[in-house]
Design a protein around this motif. Sequence first.
Motif, PDB file in Angstrom:
ATOM      1  N   TYR A 100       0.862  -1.178   0.000  1.00 13.79           N
ATOM      2  CA  TYR A 100       0.000   0.000   0.000  1.00 13.79           C
ATOM      3  C   TYR A 100       0.897   1.226   0.000  1.00 13.79           C
ATOM      4  CZ  TYR A 100       0.918  -0.428   5.046  1.00 13.79           C
ATOM      5  OH  TYR A 100       1.515  -0.556   6.276  1.00 13.79           O
ATOM      6  N   LEU A 101       0.295   2.373  -0.261  1.00 15.89           N
ATOM      7  CA  LEU A 101       1.049   3.612  -0.392  1.00 15.89           C
ATOM      8  C   LEU A 101       0.650   4.597   0.695  1.00 15.89           C
ATOM      9  CD1 LEU A 101       0.759   4.092  -4.269  1.00 15.89           C
ATOM     10  CD2 LEU A 101       2.729   3.213  -3.010  1.00 15.89           C
ATOM     11  N   THR A 102       1.568   5.478   1.052  1.00 14.25           N
ATOM     12  CA  THR A 102       1.244   6.556   1.978  1.00 14.25           C
ATOM     13  C   THR A 102       0.695   7.742   1.193  1.00 14.25           C
ATOM     14  OG1 THR A 102       3.419   7.604   1.848  1.00 14.25           O
ATOM     15  CG2 THR A 102       3.132   5.829   3.471  1.00 14.25           C
ATOM     16  N   ARG A 103       0.109   8.684   1.915  1.00 13.13           N
ATOM     17  CA  ARG A 103      -0.407   9.884   1.256  1.00 13.13           C
ATOM     18  C   ARG A 103       0.720  10.675   0.596  1.00 13.13           C
ATOM     19  NH1 ARG A 103      -4.055  12.285   6.050  1.00 13.13           N
ATOM     20  NH2 ARG A 103      -3.932  14.169   4.779  1.00 13.13           N
ATOM     21  N   LYS A 104       1.871  10.714   1.218  1.00 13.60           N
ATOM     22  CA  LYS A 104       2.995  11.437   0.609  1.00 13.60           C
ATOM     23  C   LYS A 104       3.451  10.762  -0.677  1.00 13.60           C
ATOM     24  CE  LYS A 104       7.576  13.393   1.452  1.00 13.60           C
ATOM     25  NZ  LYS A 104       8.035  13.036   0.092  1.00 13.60           N
ATOM     26  N   GLN A 105       3.496   9.443  -0.686  1.00 13.64           N
ATOM     27  CA  GLN A 105       3.895   8.742  -1.904  1.00 13.64           C
ATOM     28  C   GLN A 105       2.914   9.024  -3.044  1.00 13.64           C
ATOM     29  OE1 GLN A 105       4.100   4.825  -0.076  1.00 13.64           O
ATOM     30  NE2 GLN A 105       6.328   4.744  -0.372  1.00 13.64           N
ATOM     31  N   ILE A 106       1.615   9.009  -2.736  1.00 14.69           N
ATOM     32  CA  ILE A 106       0.616   9.337  -3.751  1.00 14.69           C
ATOM     33  C   ILE A 106       0.778  10.788  -4.201  1.00 14.69           C
ATOM     34  CG2 ILE A 106      -1.854   9.805  -4.055  1.00 14.69           C
ATOM     35  CD1 ILE A 106      -1.289   6.931  -4.501  1.00 14.69           C
ATOM     36  N   HIS A 107       0.961  11.684  -3.244  1.00 13.36           N
ATOM     37  CA  HIS A 107       1.136  13.109  -3.550  1.00 13.36           C
ATOM     38  C   HIS A 107       2.261  13.315  -4.560  1.00 13.36           C
ATOM     39  CE1 HIS A 107       2.997  17.081  -2.843  1.00 13.36           C
ATOM     40  NE2 HIS A 107       1.775  17.505  -2.577  1.00 13.36           N
ATOM     41  N   ASP A 108       3.374  12.625  -4.358  1.00  6.10           N
ATOM     42  CA  ASP A 108       4.537  12.827  -5.218  1.00  6.10           C
ATOM     43  C   ASP A 108       4.348  12.226  -6.607  1.00  6.10           C
ATOM     44  OD1 ASP A 108       5.703  14.131  -3.113  1.00  6.10           O
ATOM     45  OD2 ASP A 108       6.968  12.446  -2.498  1.00  6.10           O
ATOM     46  N   LEU A 109       3.366  11.349  -6.768  1.00 10.05           N
ATOM     47  CA  LEU A 109       3.074  10.766  -8.079  1.00 10.05           C
ATOM     48  C   LEU A 109       2.106  11.615  -8.901  1.00 10.05           C
ATOM     49  CD1 LEU A 109       2.572   7.015  -7.061  1.00 10.05           C
ATOM     50  CD2 LEU A 109       4.523   7.970  -8.315  1.00 10.05           C
ATOM     51  N   LEU A 110       1.407  12.538  -8.233  1.00  7.10           N
ATOM     52  CA  LEU A 110       0.329  13.274  -8.888  1.00  7.10           C
ATOM     53  C   LEU A 110       0.815  14.578  -9.506  1.00  7.10           C
ATOM     54  CD1 LEU A 110      -2.509  12.807  -6.230  1.00  7.10           C
ATOM     55  CD2 LEU A 110      -2.314  11.673  -8.456  1.00  7.10           C
ATOM     56  N   PRO A 111       0.183  14.989 -10.611  1.00  8.70           N
ATOM     57  CA  PRO A 111       0.474  16.305 -11.185  1.00  8.70           C
ATOM     58  C   PRO A 111      -0.141  17.396 -10.311  1.00  8.70           C
ATOM     59  CG  PRO A 111      -1.339  15.298 -12.364  1.00  8.70           C
ATOM     60  CD  PRO A 111      -0.841  14.262 -11.387  1.00  8.70           C
ATOM     61  N   PRO A 112       0.231  18.663 -10.525  1.00  8.78           N
ATOM     62  CA  PRO A 112      -0.274  19.753  -9.671  1.00  8.78           C
ATOM     63  C   PRO A 112      -1.725  20.121  -9.978  1.00  8.78           C
ATOM     64  CG  PRO A 112       1.161  20.645 -11.359  1.00  8.78           C
ATOM     65  CD  PRO A 112       1.247  19.155 -11.485  1.00  8.78           C
ATOM     66  N   GLU A 113      -2.635  19.215  -9.664  1.00  5.93           N
ATOM     67  CA  GLU A 113      -4.077  19.437  -9.766  1.00  5.93           C
ATOM     68  C   GLU A 113      -4.695  19.165  -8.403  1.00  5.93           C
ATOM     69  OE1 GLU A 113      -6.143  20.517 -11.944  1.00  5.93           O
ATOM     70  OE2 GLU A 113      -5.125  20.442 -13.883  1.00  5.93           O
ATOM     71  N   THR A 114      -5.868  19.740  -8.153  1.00  3.22           N
ATOM     72  CA  THR A 114      -6.547  19.473  -6.889  1.00  3.22           C
ATOM     73  C   THR A 114      -7.240  18.118  -6.966  1.00  3.22           C
ATOM     74  OG1 THR A 114      -6.877  21.838  -6.487  1.00  3.22           O
ATOM     75  CG2 THR A 114      -8.235  20.307  -5.224  1.00  3.22           C
ATOM     76  N   VAL A 115      -6.744  17.189  -6.171  1.00  3.50           N
ATOM     77  CA  VAL A 115      -7.261  15.821  -6.127  1.00  3.50           C
ATOM     78  C   VAL A 115      -7.705  15.552  -4.693  1.00  3.50           C
ATOM     79  CG1 VAL A 115      -6.780  13.387  -6.565  1.00  3.50           C
ATOM     80  CG2 VAL A 115      -5.589  15.156  -7.901  1.00  3.50           C
ATOM     81  N   VAL A 116      -8.970  15.187  -4.523  1.00  8.38           N
ATOM     82  CA  VAL A 116      -9.534  15.020  -3.185  1.00  8.38           C
ATOM     83  C   VAL A 116     -10.064  13.602  -3.022  1.00  8.38           C
ATOM     84  CG1 VAL A 116     -11.391  15.740  -1.631  1.00  8.38           C
ATOM     85  CG2 VAL A 116     -10.100  17.455  -2.893  1.00  8.38           C
ATOM     86  N   LEU A 117      -9.727  12.998  -1.898  1.00  2.99           N
ATOM     87  CA  LEU A 117     -10.238  11.670  -1.555  1.00  2.99           C
ATOM     88  C   LEU A 117     -11.427  11.818  -0.619  1.00  2.99           C
ATOM     89  CD1 LEU A 117      -8.305   8.486  -0.688  1.00  2.99           C
ATOM     90  CD2 LEU A 117      -9.918   9.355   1.011  1.00  2.99           C
ATOM     91  N   PHE A 118     -12.489  11.060  -0.899  1.00  2.00           N
ATOM     92  CA  PHE A 118     -13.656  11.007  -0.029  1.00  2.00           C
ATOM     93  C   PHE A 118     -13.629   9.676   0.723  1.00  2.00           C
ATOM     94  CE2 PHE A 118     -15.970  13.641  -3.456  1.00  2.00           C
ATOM     95  CZ  PHE A 118     -15.469  14.822  -2.934  1.00  2.00           C
ATOM     96  N   LYS A 119     -13.533   9.753   2.024  1.00  2.00           N
ATOM     97  CA  LYS A 119     -13.529   8.540   2.845  1.00  2.00           C
ATOM     98  C   LYS A 119     -14.976   8.089   3.034  1.00  2.00           C
ATOM     99  CE  LYS A 119     -11.592   6.623   7.078  1.00  2.00           C
ATOM    100  NZ  LYS A 119     -10.914   6.902   8.358  1.00  2.00           N
ATOM    101  N   MET A 120     -15.349   7.032   2.335  1.00  2.00           N
ATOM    102  CA  MET A 120     -16.737   6.586   2.299  1.00  2.00           C
ATOM    103  C   MET A 120     -17.035   5.638   3.456  1.00  2.00           C
ATOM    104  SD  MET A 120     -17.844   8.091  -0.502  1.00  2.00           S
ATOM    105  CE  MET A 120     -19.277   7.185  -1.104  1.00  2.00           C
TER     106      MET A 120
END
Length: 332
Positions: free
Chosen positions: A104-124
């Motif tokens: 699994y990945l940490t939030r920082k690892q995901i952050h560093d993979l993403l382009p500079p766009e606003t990406v929001v996770l919804f905890k369902m």
Amino acid sequence: MPDKNPPQNGQHKLTAAQLYGSRNRLTLSPDLLRRVAELLGYGGVEAFPGGQLAPMLEVLDISDVVELIVLSQLSGYEVDPTPEQRAEAATARSLLRRISSGRYLTRKQIHDLLPPETVVLFKMGHPRLWGYAVRQRLPDDAELAIPNTIEKDPTGPYTDQREAWLGRYITDAGNLHQLRAESEEVPVSEDRYQRFRLGMSLVDSYAQVWSSARGHWSVSPDTRYVVPSRYGWCPYVFKIAEEGWRRDEFEGHRDRLMGTRGYWIDVANERLIHLGEPDPENMWLPKTSIAPEGPSDRDLRVAGAITGEIIALGAGQKNPVIRLRQRGRRLY
């Protein structure tokens, strides 16, 4: 035996199973919780570094994993589980294998993979009925279960906090095809929800997840990508269409946004599936079509980084809205 044909309103009395499900006073012994925590790597983290409680932002939540363990096994003991329950158990087992092996990945690892766009996770949360769908499945004495103090969910017209509580704790949220999509009490033109259900199961289709997860949320209207997640697992990534957010007012609460149009980014086939207006003839799921335009490189980069991944959201994370990336600045 699971209730494959939940009775409609007024056709049955509140059961003890429904009552105890709503009270949810189950506790686990300390040794079991320690074993789960060890499984998740908590044993390698100092609890009070420098005398301060460790923030535990890069771990999976113990409660989520305990639920996954139960979910992975329960159908094996039920007399006649539904195909959906069997499939969800299989998915839970698959997720647990990945979690136990550290995949699994940490939030920082995901952050560093993403382009500079606003990406929001919804905890369902778990699947739950909403609005007039709740009324169709209530036991005729359901209000006896309501405690003196309940959550203050923002509800809006044609429903209230008591009904929201009953939908969350009492009614069965399966077999949505059995429910009526229109109510004499709620004019279609004034129904700003147009859906049966909130929450998310591990076997939901992309259309059902969009229907449940598209709002209402306290997010910025410049949020471009949304990621519904259950137990940290993120099977789908959605892109909000231009002018695809609608702002709604809630008395006593801040305004919230509802997604009205968007796309599922089908990264495996490199295509966008357009998600249009809810269809009352199909359980209020969105009308879908393959978009004539393909996904952009940025769409594929966002969806490719997240689709199917498990993200460690932190221990005891209460906020259901989590920014994974923000346009214009780094979060880590």
